[in-house]
Motif scaffolding. Structure first.
Motif, PDB file in Angstrom:
ATOM      1  N   SER A   9       3.511  18.954  -2.923  1.00 15.44           N
ATOM      2  CA  SER A   9       2.918  17.831  -2.201  1.00 15.44           C
ATOM      3  C   SER A   9       4.028  16.965  -1.615  1.00 15.44           C
ATOM      4  O   SER A   9       4.393  15.944  -2.193  1.00 15.44           O
ATOM      5  N   PRO A  10       4.589  17.349  -0.481  1.00  9.41           N
ATOM      6  CA  PRO A  10       5.706  16.588   0.073  1.00  9.41           C
ATOM      7  C   PRO A  10       5.319  15.157   0.429  1.00  9.41           C
ATOM      8  O   PRO A  10       4.189  14.893   0.852  1.00  9.41           O
ATOM      9  N   ILE A  11       6.259  14.252   0.240  1.00  8.50           N
ATOM     10  CA  ILE A  11       6.055  12.840   0.587  1.00  8.50           C
ATOM     11  C   ILE A  11       6.158  12.693   2.100  1.00  8.50           C
ATOM     12  O   ILE A  11       7.127  13.166   2.706  1.00  8.50           O
ATOM     13  N   PRO A  12       5.188  12.050   2.739  1.00 10.56           N
ATOM     14  CA  PRO A  12       5.265  11.860   4.190  1.00 10.56           C
ATOM     15  C   PRO A  12       6.544  11.108   4.585  1.00 10.56           C
ATOM     16  O   PRO A  12       6.938  10.141   3.927  1.00 10.56           O
ATOM     17  N   ALA A  13       7.170  11.555   5.661  1.00 11.64           N
ATOM     18  CA  ALA A  13       8.422  10.952   6.130  1.00 11.64           C
ATOM     19  C   ALA A  13       8.238   9.504   6.557  1.00 11.64           C
ATOM     20  O   ALA A  13       9.215   8.745   6.615  1.00 11.64           O
ATOM     21  N   THR A  14       7.017   9.086   6.827  1.00 11.36           N
ATOM     22  CA  THR A  14       6.748   7.714   7.265  1.00 11.36           C
ATOM     23  C   THR A  14       6.770   6.709   6.112  1.00 11.36           C
ATOM     24  O   THR A  14       6.746   5.510   6.347  1.00 11.36           O
ATOM     25  N   LEU A  15       6.812   7.195   4.862  1.00 13.56           N
ATOM     26  CA  LEU A  15       6.803   6.306   3.702  1.00 13.56           C
ATOM     27  C   LEU A  15       8.217   6.070   3.193  1.00 13.56           C
ATOM     28  O   LEU A  15       9.030   6.990   3.144  1.00 13.56           O
ATOM     29  N   PHE A  49      -1.038  12.588  -6.214  1.00 11.39           N
ATOM     30  CA  PHE A  49      -0.713  11.163  -6.178  1.00 11.39           C
ATOM     31  C   PHE A  49      -2.001  10.354  -6.100  1.00 11.39           C
ATOM     32  O   PHE A  49      -3.071  10.893  -5.820  1.00 11.39           O
ATOM     33  N   VAL A  50      -1.866   9.038  -6.330  1.00  8.49           N
ATOM     34  CA  VAL A  50      -2.969   8.112  -6.130  1.00  8.49           C
ATOM     35  C   VAL A  50      -2.608   7.211  -4.958  1.00  8.49           C
ATOM     36  O   VAL A  50      -1.560   6.563  -4.974  1.00  8.49           O
ATOM     37  N   PRO A  51      -3.451   7.165  -3.923  1.00  7.70           N
ATOM     38  CA  PRO A  51      -3.240   6.210  -2.843  1.00  7.70           C
ATOM     39  C   PRO A  51      -3.742   4.838  -3.307  1.00  7.70           C
ATOM     40  O   PRO A  51      -4.868   4.725  -3.794  1.00  7.70           O
ATOM     41  N   PHE A  52      -2.902   3.818  -3.197  1.00  2.00           N
ATOM     42  CA  PHE A  52      -3.247   2.516  -3.766  1.00  2.00           C
ATOM     43  C   PHE A  52      -2.942   1.367  -2.812  1.00  2.00           C
ATOM     44  O   PHE A  52      -2.121   1.499  -1.909  1.00  2.00           O
ATOM     45  N   MET A  53      -3.611   0.242  -3.072  1.00  3.01           N
ATOM     46  CA  MET A  53      -3.362  -1.014  -2.358  1.00  3.01           C
ATOM     47  C   MET A  53      -3.350  -2.126  -3.394  1.00  3.01           C
ATOM     48  O   MET A  53      -4.178  -2.127  -4.305  1.00  3.01           O
ATOM     49  N   GLY A  54      -2.426  -3.065  -3.253  1.00  2.00           N
ATOM     50  CA  GLY A  54      -2.339  -4.175  -4.192  1.00  2.00           C
ATOM     51  C   GLY A  54      -2.852  -5.470  -3.590  1.00  2.00           C
ATOM     52  O   GLY A  54      -2.562  -5.791  -2.432  1.00  2.00           O
ATOM     53  N   ALA A  98       0.858  -1.190   0.000  1.00  2.00           N
ATOM     54  CA  ALA A  98       0.000   0.000   0.000  1.00  2.00           C
ATOM     55  C   ALA A  98       0.889   1.233   0.000  1.00  2.00           C
ATOM     56  O   ALA A  98       1.926   1.269   0.658  1.00  2.00           O
ATOM     57  N   GLY A  99       0.469   2.233  -0.751  1.00  2.00           N
ATOM     58  CA  GLY A  99       1.271   3.444  -0.787  1.00  2.00           C
ATOM     59  C   GLY A  99       0.679   4.535  -1.640  1.00  2.00           C
ATOM     60  O   GLY A  99      -0.512   4.532  -1.946  1.00  2.00           O
ATOM     61  N   HIS A 100       1.555   5.457  -2.014  1.00  2.00           N
ATOM     62  CA  HIS A 100       1.193   6.579  -2.881  1.00  2.00           C
ATOM     63  C   HIS A 100       1.970   6.446  -4.176  1.00  2.00           C
ATOM     64  O   HIS A 100       3.174   6.181  -4.148  1.00  2.00           O
ATOM     65  N   PRO A 122      -0.578   3.237   4.245  1.00  2.00           N
ATOM     66  CA  PRO A 122       0.490   3.268   3.246  1.00  2.00           C
ATOM     67  C   PRO A 122       1.870   3.079   3.870  1.00  2.00           C
ATOM     68  O   PRO A 122       2.104   3.491   5.015  1.00  2.00           O
ATOM     69  N   SER A 123       2.766   2.451   3.112  1.00  2.00           N
ATOM     70  CA  SER A 123       4.133   2.265   3.600  1.00  2.00           C
ATOM     71  C   SER A 123       5.174   2.705   2.575  1.00  2.00           C
ATOM     72  O   SER A 123       6.334   2.865   2.931  1.00  2.00           O
TER      73      SER A 123
END
Length: 146
Positions: free
Chosen positions: A125-131, A44-49, A28-30, A112-113
């Protein structure tokens, strides 16, 4: 709750296209690629596989095909009535599907990870530091500093 007991449900804005996914997503992620940005109208698109065997889809969709990063076609499924972007992949043909997290009935289930195509992320649109950020696809590149 065991991840195998998890059931994620969702669908389009008008309810004509629905899905049910069984178990936790494989990833899962962006996605910050230009195609996802243009398809979503967002940064971005938030997605899950999910494996195809773990997802059931209900309702007719309109498909849009574009060249994918790995070759072949990327297939995006939208609702022909309301236009919502719901999932990726071709039912009955692909081994896996991408569910767009914005369509979840319970958005708190999205965790998301990763951030993919981080090299294409707009400055606004900064990328979250947790990803964990990858310049392109995770199996193609090593993570970059996000």
């Amino acid at each position: 709750m065991d991840d195998r007991d998890l059931v994620l449900t969702g669908g389009c804005l008008c309810g004509a296209v629905r899905y049910r996914a069984h178990g936790a997503p494989l990833f899962a992620g962006h996605c910050y690629c230009a195609d996802c940005r243009k398809a979503s109208g967002s940064a971005f698109v938030p997605f899950m596989g999910f494996l195809a065997t773990a997802v059931e889809f209900f309702g007719e969709t309109q498909q849009f095909r574009s060249p994918s990063f790995r070759g072949g076609d990327a297939v995006r499924n939208t609702c022909p009535t309301c236009g919502s972007l719901v999932y990726g992949g071709e039912v009955g043909k692909d081994d896996s599907h991408t569910i767009y997290a914005g369509t979840l009935d319970d958005p708190t289930l999205f965790q998301p990870s990763v951030a993919i195509f981080a090299k294409d992320c707009p400055s606004w649109s900064p990328i979250p530091a947790t990803l964990t950020a990858f310049p392109t696809m995770p199996d193609q590149e090593t993570p970059s500093e996000g």
